[in-house]
Design an enzyme around this catalytic site. Structure first.
Site, mmCIF file in Angstrom:
data_model
loop_
_atom_site.group_PDB
_atom_site.id
_atom_site.type_symbol
_atom_site.label_atom_id
_atom_site.label_comp_id
_atom_site.label_asym_id
_atom_site.label_seq_id
_atom_site.Cartn_x
_atom_site.Cartn_y
_atom_site.Cartn_z
ATOM 1 N N SER A 138 0.785 -1.529 0.274
ATOM 2 C CA SER A 138 0.535 0.277 -0.058
ATOM 3 C C SER A 138 0.830 1.317 0.035
ATOM 4 C CB SER A 138 -1.020 -0.183 1.098
ATOM 5 O OG SER A 138 -1.741 0.875 1.141
ATOM 6 N N LYS A 171 -3.761 2.320 -2.401
ATOM 7 C CA LYS A 171 -2.718 3.567 -1.133
ATOM 8 C C LYS A 171 -3.900 3.615 -0.278
ATOM 9 C CE LYS A 171 -1.357 7.287 -0.560
ATOM 10 N NZ LYS A 171 0.203 7.015 0.024
ATOM 11 N N ALA A 172 -3.853 3.846 0.624
ATOM 12 C CA ALA A 172 -4.786 4.128 1.896
ATOM 13 C C ALA A 172 -5.798 5.041 2.029
ATOM 14 C CB ALA A 172 -4.030 4.861 3.484
ATOM 15 N N ALA A 177 6.850 10.344 4.178
ATOM 16 C CA ALA A 177 5.693 11.218 4.874
ATOM 17 C C ALA A 177 5.354 11.768 4.329
ATOM 18 C CB ALA A 177 6.944 12.508 6.201
ATOM 19 N N CYS A 182 0.043 3.387 10.517
ATOM 20 C CA CYS A 182 1.090 4.958 9.679
ATOM 21 C C CYS A 182 1.633 5.985 10.884
ATOM 22 C CB CYS A 182 -0.123 6.027 8.380
ATOM 23 S SG CYS A 182 1.246 6.786 7.597
ATOM 24 N N LYS A 206 -2.951 -4.499 9.893
ATOM 25 C CA LYS A 206 -1.410 -4.240 9.714
ATOM 26 C C LYS A 206 -0.540 -3.021 10.451
ATOM 27 C CE LYS A 206 1.731 -1.518 5.755
ATOM 28 N NZ LYS A 206 1.798 -1.425 4.659
ATOM 29 N N ASN A 255 5.006 -2.343 8.678
ATOM 30 C CA ASN A 255 5.101 -0.774 7.705
ATOM 31 C C ASN A 255 6.284 -0.061 8.237
ATOM 32 O OD1 ASN A 255 3.667 2.160 7.527
ATOM 33 N ND2 ASN A 255 1.481 1.069 8.099
ATOM 34 N N GLY A 270 6.928 -3.042 -1.008
ATOM 35 C CA GLY A 270 7.048 -1.105 -1.460
ATOM 36 C C GLY A 270 8.034 -0.612 -2.147
HETATM 37 C C1 LIG Z 1 6.240 5.711 -0.667
HETATM 38 C C2 LIG Z 1 5.549 4.712 0.653
HETATM 39 C C3 LIG Z 1 4.169 4.953 0.734
HETATM 40 C C4 LIG Z 1 3.371 4.994 1.755
HETATM 41 N N1 LIG Z 1 2.227 4.874 2.100
HETATM 42 C C5 LIG Z 1 1.386 3.862 2.580
HETATM 43 C C6 LIG Z 1 -0.010 4.008 2.996
HETATM 44 O O1 LIG Z 1 -0.917 3.975 2.791
HETATM 45 N N2 LIG Z 1 -0.517 2.928 3.388
HETATM 46 C C7 LIG Z 1 0.276 1.700 4.537
HETATM 47 O O2 LIG Z 1 -0.767 1.195 4.935
HETATM 48 N N3 LIG Z 1 1.798 1.626 4.491
HETATM 49 C C8 LIG Z 1 2.145 2.574 3.640
HETATM 50 N N4 LIG Z 1 3.018 2.352 3.170
HETATM 51 C C9 LIG Z 1 4.203 1.300 4.099
HETATM 52 C C10 LIG Z 1 4.525 0.477 2.578
HETATM 53 O O3 LIG Z 1 3.219 -0.481 2.522
HETATM 54 C C11 LIG Z 1 5.381 -0.671 3.422
HETATM 55 O O4 LIG Z 1 4.532 -1.421 4.939
HETATM 56 C C12 LIG Z 1 6.306 -0.384 3.799
HETATM 57 O O5 LIG Z 1 7.320 0.870 2.946
HETATM 58 C C13 LIG Z 1 7.629 -1.307 4.064
HETATM 59 O O6 LIG Z 1 7.613 -1.884 2.601
HETATM 60 P P1 LIG Z 1 8.924 -1.857 1.278
HETATM 61 O O7 LIG Z 1 10.211 -1.567 2.857
HETATM 62 O O8 LIG Z 1 9.298 -3.012 0.611
HETATM 63 O O9 LIG Z 1 8.122 -0.941 1.457
HETATM 64 C C14 LIG Z 1 4.187 3.993 1.983
HETATM 65 C C15 LIG Z 1 5.149 2.774 1.899
HETATM 66 C C16 LIG Z 1 6.176 4.547 1.125
HETATM 67 C C17 LIG Z 1 7.431 4.223 1.161
#
Ligand SMILES: Cc1cc2nc3c(=O)[nH]c(=O)nc-3n(C[C@H](O)[C@H](O)[C@H](O)COP(=O)(O)O)c2cc1C
Ligand SMILES: Cc1cc2nc3c(=O)[nH]c(=O)nc-3n(C[C@H](O)[C@H](O)[C@H](O)COP(=O)(O)OP(=O)(O)OC[C@H]3O[C@@H](n4cnc5c(N)ncnc54)[C@H](O)[C@@H]3O)c2cc1C
Ligand SMILES: Cc1cc2nc3c(=O)[nH]c(=O)nc-3n(C[C@H](O)[C@H](O)[C@H](O)COP(=O)(O)OP(=O)(O)OC[C@H]3O[C@@H](n4cnc5c(N)ncnc54)[C@H](O)[C@@H]3O)c2cc1C
Ligand SMILES: Cc1cc2nc3c(=O)[nH]c(=O)nc-3n(C[C@H](O)[C@H](O)[C@H](O)COP(=O)(O)O)c2cc1C
Ligand code: FES
Ligand code: FES
Lengths: 303, 255, 303, 255
Positions: free
Chosen positions: C21, C45-46, C70, C130, C165, C192, C265
């Site tokens: 997400s 996306k959330a 952020a 988050c 999550k 997360n 992600g």
């Molecule tokens: C740019 C960005 C936006 C994210 N937005 C969300 C979100 O809207 N909702 C959510 O649950 N996690 C969000 N995440 C967290 C990711 O879903 C994931 O849990 C986290 O990045 C770890 O995985 P990764 O290391 O493969 O990125 C976001 C991560 C990134 C990098």
């Protein structure tokens, strides 16, 4: 006036750079490479009451921009540290910060009392945060009440100021920070390692014999900076920052975040001369940034 | 003295499948007094891969060192592909090597190597020969495509190759070959995977021997306690492979 | 039989790979690059009740082997998501996991109730973790009691299974895991992001306008693997693992650690084709490792 | 179509202090229909540095693209020093570029660039000229040692250089030069730091203009919401620099 000088409880540092505990043994090995008197201070390897062998090997594993370790506090024990290791270090003009570890409050107290009397030990670093030992250790670092009580007990017997080393594996690091401050800590050091794992895709098993290990190195730097920032804003005792420092801007940034001095761990394995190199690089970088005295940097992000 | 030097790459070539011979030039080369020591090599210059890789000094002299390594994992692949742009960030020489003087001139010494444990035996064999000792080599590999330096060893003395699949030399393990040798050895030296060291030490029980060990390393200089092995033979109860070893007299390290 | 198939509550996955997400929007952009039907699922996306603009920029910063973000849950709001984004995704043969966020329990409940009725939404992912939104969010994820209650409230209204999550910024992630399991969660997703910071050495200020950001990417992988390992051993509901996955061995390792499927992600920003590439690479790697069905991998480190 | 291609490095040279001109060859080049688009370039192939770097397409044609970038930060230094071993991992073309058709043939167009905002104006200027528009260039730099492509721009039309320290061309900012130009422009185009864009837009108020923006990026394709800018002129209240831009009509993005 020495632009790099920093004054902390018990410590007059020529410069804010010191090797972090466990990454520098008791100095002998790095002394083959350069003059230890150059360092701001040395945080020596954790000392426990009895000698410890530590964990089975493999004890280390590489991770992206970081490493895991599960040494398990291997050390020669209090007796040998105070009769051999520390006296050997007296030949250098450098304050020693003794890292004190144990399983029970009594262990910590016994080690602290004796080791704090060594002439070159200018401060203790209470290791309540090592993730790689099973009994005690980790709970001391995650429960504010126990952490505060341990600090008080150690303060009561220590002949030198006591710094408490905080674990990053907590929901709210400022809560523990405030508890140990209330317990009488003279300063804080952070962060210790984050608990992590690596697996072997062929066997499906953890690479580190201990299963989990402590994550350190550049990978953890953002977490370390955040915690130094949060903690230094919520206590009034000084903070020594560490976690992933490898270049001169890292030093600047940890101090901007609120650290009064910094420690360098993992980077000593990558560039064995990193500590003297950082000390040499600081004045030039300060000139570029228009910083006269290094102390101007401390906590400037809060202002 | 231990140096950290950006050594000049004088040459690199693939001498068997994924096995590279890397020749480096620099002052560090002149610090080496003994075969079997190692260097700690940085893979790349960014923060990933992070840790240095320990590699034995296969040979040294004339301001140069030769490293022979298998590019299989992440870091060694970076080293082979692109980590080395004309220079390599090397820390060394590190550790304690093989005692050449343990073999009396005129006697035969047995050198047993397995896989990437073979390289340091080459420098050792050269020094033994210079000292008037007759080296006999038993070298084990997985299969023909990863056999290297056969010619070089033959030039120094009797050489037996064993491969697990029999695609070159004898089929089987180094110990199978050892059992069939009719020589008297004053001393043996070995480097390779732990099970091989164990089998070699058992097969040679009664003869003075020196074994070179591998352990995952952090610092490479004795400061971090990553690379300890249990031992019953000293008062500490352990040795560090990086600074007390990698070469130990047979019997020191609990196998 | 499809060797890569995994069955989870509400989800029949062609393969265990799905974008995480926030890293994949609502699919439109990546649909320009490849066929979304190839994916095991998509975590969109959330979605919040009202549209959100999110935080000021800069919103992202690079860190060693990782990044901080952020974004602040910027999204077009529930109405637009259910009337435009989700219907657009119906053209693909891929189950959608809707990420639900809010500031109050009521927000979560309202979003969950409506979004769970969208025909292609097969599961919800309750985002209680988050780190980049000020009110609510983070406390839901760090207090086991509140997390359990929120789960129960959402379960009561959801038409599809509910995954929760988890935040890695806690002392004991298994405690929260057990609490949400007790609250009726059908599965868990983790991790997360870790809260981190980066500073600008020239100004001494944080690079991210929000001050702190969420750390993701390969740097956090060891922490993510450890938490997936711990959590999957302490609950009996399935876990979808994520945190730093970028290659096929990462997928194998997360599943060995206990994940039933994985999400990717940050790696989508580095290799925009990483998800289909992983799906293509899995069968060959499984052959090398002697794995017939991917499900054999799940939790094999525990056995 | 957006491609992810390992493009062949046809050449790289330092054209000013820390400023590199990189020419790449590949199919991606044929996808570019408009000047001012950008590519997302991977620095190195290990996990650090991790993120891609957005770089404007300075010029394109004949199966090649030219990038001009400043190697100052971590990733761009890796790109310049060693990230590119015969090939570069490039995603693109991305975003929306400058509308050449906004300038009527026979009219004059003003092109204002600052520092590393200058590169995309080169490709734009060439296309304008081809379309029968007369480009006038005002290019601002920090100092003489980082001035680049002056000759190339002169070949296309009237060119004014300004440097902050006066070491080349006029001393001062691009806006100082703009104030002294006596021309009538049908349209203006600008790329550079935000304060410059703001000053240019103010100075040219009343004339149709197009501004190219920079923001920190994650995905580079519109999926992550890293690169948003506030706007009052559309119903969403924001635009994404990577996919809605980087070029916007003046007035769209709240400056
Ligand atoms: C740019 C960005 C936006 C994210 N937005 C969300 C979100 O809207 N909702 C959510 O649950 N996690 C969000 N995440 C967290 C990711 O879903 C994931 O849990 C986290 O990045 C770890 O995985 P990764 O290391 O493969 O990125 C976001 C991560 C990134 C990098
Ligand atoms: C004293 C000594 C001498 C050596 N000499 C040679 C030699 O001459 N030629 C040669 O090819 N190899 C030699 N090795 C083994 C070599 O160090 C490893 O093959 C190499 O470190 C693996 O790194 P990688 O990047 O390929 O694998 P990765 O999987 O990326 O390595 C990850 C981490 O594990 C460590 N590691 C992995 N395997 C080993 C291993 N077998 N021993 C120690 N650490 C390991 C790495 O150093 C690194 O820190 C020697 C090892 C030691 C301890
Ligand atoms: C659409 C667009 C087109 C661009 N075109 C050019 C060009 O043609 N030539 C050129 O030299 N530069 C150009 N830039 C700026 C270029 O992207 C940055 O200078 C570069 O990303 C900095 O990376 P670094 O490795 O040097 O710095 P680092 O400090 O290592 O960068 C860290 C992170 O911040 C990001 N970042 C840092 N500065 C900027 C910036 N100014 N804009 C966007 N992201 C930034 C990096 O991409 C990276 O993710 C452009 C930027 C954008 C958004
Ligand atoms: C191999 C190794 C051993 C360590 N041993 C100790 C120790 O004995 N006591 C302690 O307080 N911290 C120990 N640490 C933690 C470091 O002192 C430091 O807090 C941590 O590694 C973060 O800093 P770094 O990222 O610069 O390494 C050890 C770290 C490493 C890598
Ligand atoms: S590798 Fe550090 S003690 Fe041997
Ligand atoms: S960079 Fe991801 S939306 Fe623009």
């Amino acid at each position: 006036m020495n632009r790099l000088q920093v004054e902390l409880p018990g410590l007059t540092l020529k410069n804010p750079i010191m090797p972090a505990s466990g990454c520098f043994g008791f100095g002998k090995e790095y002394a083959q490479l350069y003059d230890l008197s150059k360092l701001g201070a040395i945080m020596v390897k954790a000392t426990t009451l009895e000698p410890r062998f530590g964990n089975p090997t493999p004890r280390v594993a590489e991770t992206p921009a970081g490493m895991l370790n599960a040494i398990g506090l291997q050390n020669p024990g209090l007796e040998k540290v105070v009769t051999e290791e520390l006296p050997w270090l007296e030949q250098y003009d450098v304050p020693i910060i003794a890292n004190v570890a144990g399983s029970e409050t009594e262990d910590y107290v016994a080690v602290a009392e004796r080791i704090s009397k060594a002439p070159n030990v200018r401060a203790l670093e209470l290791n309540i945060s090592c993730p790689n030992v099973r009994c005690g250790g980790i709970t001391f670092g995650t429960d504010p009440k126990i952490a505060g009580e341990l600090t008080r007990a150690v303060k009561a017997v220590s002949s030198v100021p006591v710094y408490v080393k905080l674990s990053p594996n907590v929901t709210d690091v400022t809560e523990i920070a405030r508890a140990v401050e209330a317990g009488g800590a003279d300063g804080l050091t952070l962060i210790n390692t984050l608990v992590g794992m690596r697996f072997d895709p062929r066997t499906g098993r953890p690479v580190i014999a201990n299963g989990t290990g402590g994550l350190s190195g550049p990978a953890v730097k953002p977490v370390a900076l955040r915690m130094v920032y949060e903690v230094s804003r919520s206590v009034s005792i000084p903070v020594i920052g560490m976690g992933g420092i490898s270049d001169v801007d890292d030093v600047i940034n940890f101090m901007s975040a609120g650290a009064s001095a910094v420690a360098v761990g993992t980077a000593n394995f990558v560039d064995h001369f990193v500590c003297p190199n950082l000390i040499d690089a600081l004045p030039d970088r300060m000139d570029e940034l228009g910083i006269r005295n290094i102390t101007e940097l401390i906590g400037r992000s809060h202002r | 003295m231990i140096r950290n030097e950006h050594m000049k790459v004088a040459g690199q070539r693939e001498i068997a499948r994924n096995i590279y011979e890397l020749v480096l030039e620099g002052e560090l080369a002149d610090e080496i007094k003994e075969p079997g020591k190692f260097v700690h090599v940085r893979a790349g210059e960014t923060l990933d891969p992070l840790l240095r890789r320990p590699i034995s000094i296969a040979d040294y002299g004339n301001g140069r060192i030769t490293l022979i390594y298998r590019a299989e994992g992440y870091g060694t692949r970076v080293i082979s592909e692109k980590g080395l742009h004309g220079q390599a960030d090397v820390l060394g020489p590190l550790g304690n090597g093989f005692p050449v003087e343990a073999a009396a001139p005129g006697t035969k010494a047995l050198l047993v190597g397995g896989g990437i444990g073979v390289p340091p035996l080459y420098g050792l064999s050269r020094r033994l020969k210079e000292a008037g000792v007759e080296p006999v080599h038993v070298l084990g590999f997985q299969s023909e495509d990863v056999v290297f330096y056969e010619e070089e060893f033959i030039r120094l003395g009797e050489t037996h190759i064993a491969t697990v699949d029999g695609s070159r030399g004898a089929k089987g393990f180094v110990t199978d070959v050892m059992a069939s040798l009719g020589h008297e050895f004053s001393v043996y030296y070995s480097c390779g995977p732990l099970p091989m060291l164990k089998a070699v030490a058992e097969g040679m029980a009664g003869t003075e021997g020196y074994l070179s060990f591998e352990e995952r390393m952090g610092c490479g200089i004795g400061a971090c306690f990553a690379c300890v092995c249990r031992t019953d033979s000293n008062d500490r109860g352990y040795v560090k492979v990086c600074s007390d070893g990698p070469v130990f007299k047979a019997g020191v390290v609990t196998l």
